[in-house]
Design a protein around this motif. Structure first.
Motif, PDB file in Angstrom:
ATOM      1  N   VAL A  60       0.847  -1.185   0.000  1.00 12.13           N
ATOM      2  CA  VAL A  60       0.000   0.000   0.000  1.00 12.13           C
ATOM      3  C   VAL A  60       0.890   1.245   0.000  1.00 12.13           C
ATOM      4  N   LEU A  61       0.644   2.142  -0.942  1.00  9.53           N
ATOM      5  CA  LEU A  61       1.450   3.352  -1.060  1.00  9.53           C
ATOM      6  C   LEU A  61       0.830   4.484  -0.244  1.00  9.53           C
ATOM      7  N   LYS A  62       1.676   5.198   0.481  1.00  9.28           N
ATOM      8  CA  LYS A  62       1.230   6.370   1.232  1.00  9.28           C
ATOM      9  C   LYS A  62       1.670   7.606   0.451  1.00  9.28           C
ATOM     10  N   LEU A  63       0.702   8.339  -0.079  1.00  9.47           N
ATOM     11  CA  LEU A  63       0.981   9.424  -1.015  1.00  9.47           C
ATOM     12  C   LEU A  63       0.358  10.728  -0.559  1.00  9.47           C
ATOM     13  N   ASP A  64       0.980  11.820  -0.948  1.00  7.58           N
ATOM     14  CA  ASP A  64       0.314  13.116  -0.935  1.00  7.58           C
ATOM     15  C   ASP A  64       0.599  13.790  -2.269  1.00  7.58           C
ATOM     16  N   ILE A  65       0.029  14.947  -2.486  1.00 12.32           N
ATOM     17  CA  ILE A  65       0.119  15.576  -3.804  1.00 12.32           C
ATOM     18  C   ILE A  65       1.554  15.942  -4.165  1.00 12.32           C
ATOM     19  N   LYS A  66       2.358  16.287  -3.161  1.00 13.29           N
ATOM     20  CA  LYS A  66       3.763  16.629  -3.433  1.00 13.29           C
ATOM     21  C   LYS A  66       4.533  15.414  -3.943  1.00 13.29           C
ATOM     22  N   ASP A  67       4.246  14.252  -3.374  1.00 16.09           N
ATOM     23  CA  ASP A  67       4.925  13.031  -3.827  1.00 16.09           C
ATOM     24  C   ASP A  67       4.652  12.773  -5.307  1.00 16.09           C
ATOM     25  N   ILE A  68       3.405  12.988  -5.712  1.00 22.88           N
ATOM     26  CA  ILE A  68       3.035  12.748  -7.104  1.00 22.88           C
ATOM     27  C   ILE A  68       3.738  13.728  -8.029  1.00 22.88           C
ATOM     28  N   PHE A  69       3.871  14.984  -7.593  1.00 24.65           N
ATOM     29  CA  PHE A  69       4.582  15.970  -8.408  1.00 24.65           C
ATOM     30  C   PHE A  69       6.068  15.647  -8.487  1.00 24.65           C
ATOM     31  N   TYR A  70       6.674  15.223  -7.389  1.00 20.81           N
ATOM     32  CA  TYR A  70       8.092  14.869  -7.411  1.00 20.81           C
ATOM     33  C   TYR A  70       8.346  13.709  -8.370  1.00 20.81           C
ATOM     34  N   TYR A  71       7.479  12.721  -8.319  1.00 23.15           N
ATOM     35  CA  TYR A  71       7.602  11.551  -9.203  1.00 23.15           C
ATOM     36  C   TYR A  71       7.417  11.953 -10.665  1.00 23.15           C
ATOM     37  N   SER A  72       6.440  12.784 -10.930  1.00 19.24           N
ATOM     38  CA  SER A  72       6.110  13.163 -12.308  1.00 19.24           C
ATOM     39  C   SER A  72       7.184  14.033 -12.938  1.00 19.24           C
ATOM     40  N   PHE A  73       7.786  14.925 -12.149  1.00 13.84           N
ATOM     41  CA  PHE A  73       8.723  15.900 -12.706  1.00 13.84           C
ATOM     42  C   PHE A  73      10.180  15.479 -12.627  1.00 13.84           C
ATOM     43  N   ASN A  74      10.489  14.390 -11.932  1.00 12.41           N
ATOM     44  CA  ASN A  74      11.895  14.019 -11.805  1.00 12.41           C
ATOM     45  C   ASN A  74      12.557  13.955 -13.182  1.00 12.41           C
ATOM     46  N   TYR A  75      13.727  14.533 -13.266  1.00 11.98           N
ATOM     47  CA  TYR A  75      14.379  14.706 -14.580  1.00 11.98           C
ATOM     48  C   TYR A  75      14.716  13.386 -15.261  1.00 11.98           C
ATOM     49  N   ILE A  76      14.886  12.310 -14.474  1.00 13.19           N
ATOM     50  CA  ILE A  76      15.249  11.020 -15.057  1.00 13.19           C
ATOM     51  C   ILE A  76      14.058  10.463 -15.832  1.00 13.19           C
ATOM     52  N   GLY A  77      14.206  10.389 -17.122  1.00 15.83           N
ATOM     53  CA  GLY A  77      13.156   9.840 -17.962  1.00 15.83           C
ATOM     54  C   GLY A  77      12.025  10.787 -18.275  1.00 15.83           C
ATOM     55  N   VAL A  78      12.124  12.048 -17.838  1.00 15.13           N
ATOM     56  CA  VAL A  78      10.997  12.969 -18.038  1.00 15.13           C
ATOM     57  C   VAL A  78      10.734  13.242 -19.519  1.00 15.13           C
ATOM     58  N   LEU A  79      11.776  13.204 -20.320  1.00 14.75           N
ATOM     59  CA  LEU A  79      11.647  13.498 -21.746  1.00 14.75           C
ATOM     60  C   LEU A  79      11.632  12.231 -22.598  1.00 14.75           C
ATOM     61  N   THR A  80      12.320  11.223 -22.141  1.00 16.79           N
ATOM     62  CA  THR A  80      12.583  10.078 -23.002  1.00 16.79           C
ATOM     63  C   THR A  80      12.143   8.733 -22.446  1.00 16.79           C
ATOM     64  N   GLY A  81      11.723   8.682 -21.174  1.00 16.72           N
ATOM     65  CA  GLY A  81      11.542   7.386 -20.529  1.00 16.72           C
ATOM     66  C   GLY A  81      12.899   6.903 -20.034  1.00 16.72           C
ATOM     67  N   PRO A  82      13.053   5.668 -19.605  1.00 11.74           N
ATOM     68  CA  PRO A  82      12.071   4.589 -19.640  1.00 11.74           C
ATOM     69  C   PRO A  82      11.000   4.733 -18.562  1.00 11.74           C
ATOM     70  N   TYR A  83       9.963   3.899 -18.676  1.00 17.35           N
ATOM     71  CA  TYR A  83       8.933   3.870 -17.639  1.00 17.35           C
ATOM     72  C   TYR A  83       9.476   3.152 -16.409  1.00 17.35           C
ATOM     73  N   PHE A  84       9.285   3.753 -15.246  1.00 12.66           N
ATOM     74  CA  PHE A  84       9.601   3.070 -13.995  1.00 12.66           C
ATOM     75  C   PHE A  84       8.479   3.356 -13.001  1.00 12.66           C
TER      76      PHE A  84
END
Length: 456
Positions: free
Chosen positions: A139-163
């Motif tokens: 079970v993942l414990k999330l808040d909105i900041k966590d989702i933004f950090y995951y979405s914007f992280n520079y690794i794979g943001v432009l090209t992937g891969p999916y992780f």
């Protein structure tokens, strides 16, 4: 090389170099903030005001994941994300400027990450309710900041891969990145393959440009030449993808994303699959961490040996863009309610994800029919009961696989249906008739074989 490819390459190289600094940041909170800030800046540079599409996608998905019933949030996230992806590509019809091509790449990988996150949340809740103990889907414990950090992280943001989000969390909290050898792993990806693939790409781009298929001169060429032309154009297509995916893997390696001990037997996209208790224990023993071997299979996108040398379409696809293949298998294929049509559903979603161009649907839409015919000929050419020499059967199947892929990939590259039909008219839609013939003839041989075995 066009300008978009140049920009793409520049940001890949920047991300690789920045990874040497990023992996040295030990404070988890600081690391995720810096990673997200750099990713945001990359998106803003290539997108400008079109970054609003990215922000809307993240914000709406965050609200869905956090506040919609977890039993249904993955379905709502999927419907919204893919609907918005289609709208994003049709903005010109609403008098909204069309986004740059790089923003399209960002939107594509972001769609997979956010829908995948919703599926992770759903799976974790489902396992908790059924009291299943699956450490790979807690079970993942999330808040909105966590989702933004995951979405914007520079690794794979432009090209992937999916992780997965779980992989993102573990790259922050697990200590493995401190003990691996990233430069060695990166060099194994780069040399000698990137120079070889780049040389082949530039040569085929210069000698056999795909635009030539639309010229008047091309019409005057012989049928054999016109049909043969799919081979160098598909070679060019593969080299371009290989270069991008390999460099994307290097970005992950240098940033410490997806590194795990070898004993975990990680799979592309999924992460560790075995010895998960041992994974927890080793984090407490620095002496063990120092002598453990590590790999980056979690972010391994392309196995070009398998793509080139495996004799079937099915095996070739499994080795192509493997983290996206994992997403399609996990989120679509395995969850589709009707087993009879799940292959078609998976291919349709793949086509929608790649774009609204008709060429994507034509190309991807050919695959299920190719698989039907292939299954027949696997029984004929790769089965001992037909007494076909193993090497001969392998060579014939490999040729047929590459022939089919080359024909389908041309539609993917040309994109526009008018251009595609123009080319296919020039070769008299040969592959369609050949595939029908192979299906009928293959069925005949299989029936003869089964009749022989029954009477034996």
């Amino acid at each position: 090389m066009n300008f978009d490819d140049f920009v793409y390459l520049v940001f890949l190289i920047f991300s690789i170099l920045f990874g040497q600094f990023y992996r040295q940041i030990e404070n988890d909170d600081k690391k995720k903030k810096i990673g997200a800030l750099v990713g945001f800046l990359i998106i803003f540079v290539v997108s400008n005001l079109h970054i609003l599409h990215i922000l809307i996608t993240i914000l709406v998905n965050a609200l869905i994941i956090l506040y919609i019933d977890k039993r249904f949030c993955h379905i709502i996230s999927f419907i919204f994300s893919f609907s918005y992806l289609i709208f994003f590509r049709l903005t010109a019809y609403f008098d909204i400027p069309y986004p740059p091509s790089h923003t399209n790449l960002i939107q594509m990988i972001l769609t997979l990450k956010l829908v995948g996150l919703a599926y992770e949340v759903n799976t974790g809740i489902k396992n908790a309710r059924t009291q299943e103990t699956d450490k790979s889907s807690e079970v993942l414990k999330l808040d909105i900041k966590d989702i933004f950090y995951y979405s914007f992280n520079y690794i794979g943001v432009l090209t992937g891969p999916y992780f997965k989000y779980k992989t993102f969390l573990e790259h922050l909290h697990r200590p493995f990145y401190k003990y691996d050898n990233p430069k060695k792993a990166a060099m194994e990806k780069v040399f000698p393959w990137i120079p070889i693939f780049s040389s082949i790409f530039l040569l085929t781009e210069y000698c056999w440009p795909i635009e030539y298929t639309q010229t008047e001169e091309f019409k005057t060429r012989s049928f054999l030449y016109r049909y043969w032309y799919i081979w160098p154009t598909f070679l060019n297509f593969r080299m371009r993808i290989y270069i991008g995916l390999l460099l994307s893997e290097v970005v992950c390696i240098m940033g410490g994303m997806g590194v795990y001990p070898v004993f975990c037997k990680s799979r592309p996209g999924h992460g560790p699959t075995e010895n998960l208790d041992q994974l927890d224990e080793i984090c407490k023993a620095e002496s063990d961490l120092k002598i453990t071997q590590y790999d980056y299979e979690t972010v391994h996108s392309i196995n070009f040996y398998g793509t080139e040398l495996e004799p079937t379409l099915r095996q070739g696809m499994k080795n192509w863009n493997m983290t996206v293949q994992y997403w399609l298998a996990t989120c679509i294929y395995k969850r589709f309610p009707n087993k009879q049509y799940r292959t078609f559903a998976t291919m349709f979603v793949s086509g929608v994800w790649h774009g609204v161009h008709s060429g994507y649907y034509i190309s991807v839409g050919m695959i299920p029919f190719g698989l039907i015919v292939e299954d027949i000929w696997v029984e004929i050419l790769l089965s001992d009961e037909f007494y076909v020499p193993q090497k001969l059967g392998y060579i014939i199947m490999l040729f047929l696989k590459m022939q089919f892929f080359s024909y389908a990939a041309l539609a993917f590259s040309l994109k526009d249906v008018t251009k595609i039909i123009h080319y296919y008219n020039l070769v008299y839609h040969w592959m369609i008739f050949f595939t029908i013939f192979m299906f009928r003839f293959g069925r005949y041989l299989v029936e003869r074989k089964r009749k022989y075995l029954r009477n034996k």
